[in-house]
Design a protein around this motif. Structure first.
Motif, PDB file in Angstrom:
ATOM      1  N   GLY A  65       5.068  15.210  22.632  1.00  0.00           N
ATOM      2  CA  GLY A  65       5.302  16.188  21.576  1.00  0.00           C
ATOM      3  C   GLY A  65       5.414  15.552  20.221  1.00  0.00           C
ATOM      4  N   THR A  66       5.821  16.358  19.273  1.00  0.00           N
ATOM      5  CA  THR A  66       5.938  15.945  17.882  1.00  0.00           C
ATOM      6  C   THR A  66       7.254  15.219  17.649  1.00  0.00           C
ATOM      7  N   VAL A  67       7.193  14.146  16.854  1.00  0.00           N
ATOM      8  CA  VAL A  67       8.402  13.428  16.453  1.00  0.00           C
ATOM      9  C   VAL A  67       8.438  13.352  14.932  1.00  0.00           C
ATOM     10  N   SER A  68       9.608  13.387  14.378  1.00  0.00           N
ATOM     11  CA  SER A  68       9.808  13.179  12.949  1.00  0.00           C
ATOM     12  C   SER A  68      10.394  11.793  12.766  1.00  0.00           C
ATOM     13  N   THR A  69       9.902  11.060  11.761  1.00  0.00           N
ATOM     14  CA  THR A  69      10.397   9.706  11.545  1.00  0.00           C
ATOM     15  C   THR A  69      11.107   9.617  10.201  1.00  0.00           C
ATOM     16  N   TYR A  70      12.189   8.844  10.201  1.00  0.00           N
ATOM     17  CA  TYR A  70      13.024   8.664   9.028  1.00  0.00           C
ATOM     18  C   TYR A  70      13.264   7.175   8.819  1.00  0.00           C
ATOM     19  N   VAL A  71      13.383   6.772   7.565  1.00  0.00           N
ATOM     20  CA  VAL A  71      13.860   5.446   7.208  1.00  0.00           C
ATOM     21  C   VAL A  71      15.147   5.701   6.432  1.00  0.00           C
ATOM     22  N   GLY A  72      16.268   5.368   7.049  1.00  0.00           N
ATOM     23  CA  GLY A  72      17.561   5.769   6.497  1.00  0.00           C
ATOM     24  C   GLY A  72      17.624   7.282   6.516  1.00  0.00           C
ATOM     25  N   SER A  73      17.904   7.885   5.388  1.00  0.00           N
ATOM     26  CA  SER A  73      17.948   9.346   5.335  1.00  0.00           C
ATOM     27  C   SER A  73      16.652   9.942   4.792  1.00  0.00           C
ATOM     28  N   ASP A  74      15.644   9.097   4.547  1.00  0.00           N
ATOM     29  CA  ASP A  74      14.379   9.567   3.984  1.00  0.00           C
ATOM     30  C   ASP A  74      13.375   9.913   5.084  1.00  0.00           C
ATOM     31  N   PHE A  75      12.887  11.146   5.038  1.00  0.00           N
ATOM     32  CA  PHE A  75      11.828  11.576   5.944  1.00  0.00           C
ATOM     33  C   PHE A  75      10.527  10.904   5.498  1.00  0.00           C
ATOM     34  N   VAL A  76       9.857  10.207   6.431  1.00  0.00           N
ATOM     35  CA  VAL A  76       8.618   9.505   6.073  1.00  0.00           C
ATOM     36  C   VAL A  76       7.392  10.074   6.765  1.00  0.00           C
ATOM     37  N   GLY A  77       7.584  10.991   7.711  1.00  0.00           N
ATOM     38  CA  GLY A  77       6.418  11.596   8.340  1.00  0.00           C
ATOM     39  C   GLY A  77       6.698  12.111   9.722  1.00  0.00           C
ATOM     40  N   SER A  78       5.655  12.655  10.295  1.00  0.00           N
ATOM     41  CA  SER A  78       5.754  13.128  11.671  1.00  0.00           C
ATOM     42  C   SER A  78       4.489  12.720  12.407  1.00  0.00           C
ATOM     43  N   GLY A  79       4.579  12.696  13.691  1.00  0.00           N
ATOM     44  CA  GLY A  79       3.452  12.323  14.534  1.00  0.00           C
ATOM     45  C   GLY A  79       3.679  12.814  15.933  1.00  0.00           C
ATOM     46  N   ASN A  80       2.845  12.370  16.835  1.00  0.00           N
ATOM     47  CA  ASN A  80       2.953  12.780  18.238  1.00  0.00           C
ATOM     48  C   ASN A  80       3.145  11.559  19.121  1.00  0.00           C
ATOM     49  N   ILE A  81       3.882  11.753  20.188  1.00  0.00           N
ATOM     50  CA  ILE A  81       4.014  10.709  21.198  1.00  0.00           C
ATOM     51  C   ILE A  81       3.519  11.257  22.519  1.00  0.00           C
ATOM     52  N   LYS A  82       3.079  10.354  23.368  1.00  0.00           N
ATOM     53  CA  LYS A  82       2.715  10.701  24.740  1.00  0.00           C
ATOM     54  C   LYS A  82       3.975  10.596  25.586  1.00  0.00           C
ATOM     55  N   ALA A  83       3.894  11.035  26.804  1.00  0.00           N
ATOM     56  CA  ALA A  83       5.044  10.915  27.703  1.00  0.00           C
ATOM     57  C   ALA A  83       5.405   9.440  27.873  1.00  0.00           C
ATOM     58  N   VAL A  84       6.713   9.158  27.837  1.00  0.00           N
ATOM     59  CA  VAL A  84       7.198   7.782  27.981  1.00  0.00           C
ATOM     60  C   VAL A  84       8.304   7.785  29.018  1.00  0.00           C
ATOM     61  N   VAL A  85       8.151   6.948  30.029  1.00  0.00           N
ATOM     62  CA  VAL A  85       9.199   6.843  31.051  1.00  0.00           C
ATOM     63  C   VAL A  85      10.037   5.597  30.768  1.00  0.00           C
ATOM     64  N   PRO A  86      11.277   5.556  31.276  1.00  0.00           N
ATOM     65  CA  PRO A  86      12.127   4.389  31.044  1.00  0.00           C
ATOM     66  C   PRO A  86      11.423   3.090  31.432  1.00  0.00           C
ATOM     67  N   GLY A  87      11.492   2.103  30.539  1.00  0.00           N
ATOM     68  CA  GLY A  87      10.853   0.812  30.775  1.00  0.00           C
ATOM     69  C   GLY A  87       9.491   0.687  30.106  1.00  0.00           C
ATOM     70  N   GLU A  88       8.874   1.810  29.730  1.00  0.00           N
ATOM     71  CA  GLU A  88       7.575   1.763  29.059  1.00  0.00           C
ATOM     72  C   GLU A  88       7.751   1.459  27.574  1.00  0.00           C
ATOM     73  N   ALA A  89       6.658   1.022  26.963  1.00  0.00           N
ATOM     74  CA  ALA A  89       6.676   0.753  25.524  1.00  0.00           C
ATOM     75  C   ALA A  89       6.542   2.051  24.747  1.00  0.00           C
ATOM     76  N   LEU A  90       7.285   2.137  23.673  1.00  0.00           N
ATOM     77  CA  LEU A  90       7.227   3.266  22.751  1.00  0.00           C
ATOM     78  C   LEU A  90       6.914   2.695  21.374  1.00  0.00           C
ATOM     79  N   GLU A  91       5.870   3.228  20.736  1.00  0.00           N
ATOM     80  CA  GLU A  91       5.496   2.765  19.407  1.00  0.00           C
ATOM     81  C   GLU A  91       5.572   3.928  18.438  1.00  0.00           C
ATOM     82  N   LEU A  92       6.269   3.691  17.334  1.00  0.00           N
ATOM     83  CA  LEU A  92       6.428   4.710  16.293  1.00  0.00           C
ATOM     84  C   LEU A  92       6.007   4.128  14.954  1.00  0.00           C
ATOM     85  N   SER A  93       5.474   4.985  14.084  1.00  0.00           N
ATOM     86  CA  SER A  93       5.071   4.574  12.738  1.00  0.00           C
ATOM     87  C   SER A  93       6.031   5.168  11.717  1.00  0.00           C
TER      88      SER A  93
END
Length: 175
Positions: free
Chosen positions: A24-52
């Motif tokens: 689904g959609t994720v919102s990304t923040y740096v401190g309290s600043d909103f920097v964008g949104s994007g999508n992630i695929k399903a992630v199970v515990p132990g898998e790599a998660l990459e965010l921009s």
């Protein structure tokens, strides 16, 4: 740096949660600043998660062509060789040590008779399994106020022939 002279913030972590993350959609923040949104695929515990997290203007990148030459070589000078040298400098204007992954590229010959030869590449490179041919990567730790410069020098040689001229023209335009 060849495509966009900006530094992008990314985080690559091993997801240690208990429950899977649903796509689904994720919102990304740096401190309290909103920097964008994007999508992630399903992630199970132990898998790599990459965010921009967008660009960071406190890290500057500059890629410069410092040398380009063309010469006729070979018997009868029926072959042309282009030589290119690029310097890519990254400077850290933040107040913390930054972990960088710098990516660049060199041409890859797709035509018989055209040869690409690496003449110089600065420092130890890293690779990823999914990297296509011609992608160069370096991992660097950069202290506050510090800079690092990477040098890439290569040549492209082809017969001086109409059949290769459009390839060489395109290569010269790209580099």
């Amino acid at each position: 740096p060849k495509l966009v002279p900006e530094v992008y913030r990314r985080a690559r972590i091993a997801y240690t949660g208990v429950l899977p993350l649903i796509p689904g959609t994720v919102s990304t923040y740096v401190g309290s600043d909103f920097v964008g949104s994007g999508n992630i695929k399903a992630v199970v515990p132990g898998e790599a998660l990459e965010l921009s997290f967008g660009t960071d203007d406190r890290l500057k990148v500059d890629r410069r062509l410092v040398h380009r030459s063309q010469e006729s070589v070979g018997i009868g000078r029926r072959t042309v060789r282009y030589t290119f040298e690029f310097h890519t400098t990254v400077t850290n204007y933040t107040k913390k040590v930054q972990q960088l992954e710098i990516a660049d590229q060199i041409p890859v010959s797709e035509a018989d008779g055209v040869t690409v030869k690496v003449l110089e590449i600065t420092g130890q490179q890293s690779t990823r399994e999914d990297d296509p041919a011609g992608i160069l990567r370096w991992n660097r730790s950069l202290a506050p106020g510090a800079s690092t410069t990477l040098v890439v020098r290569f040549s492209v040689t082809a017969p001086r022939d109409e059949a290769y001229q459009s390839y060489m023209d395109e290569m010269e335009r790209m580099y």
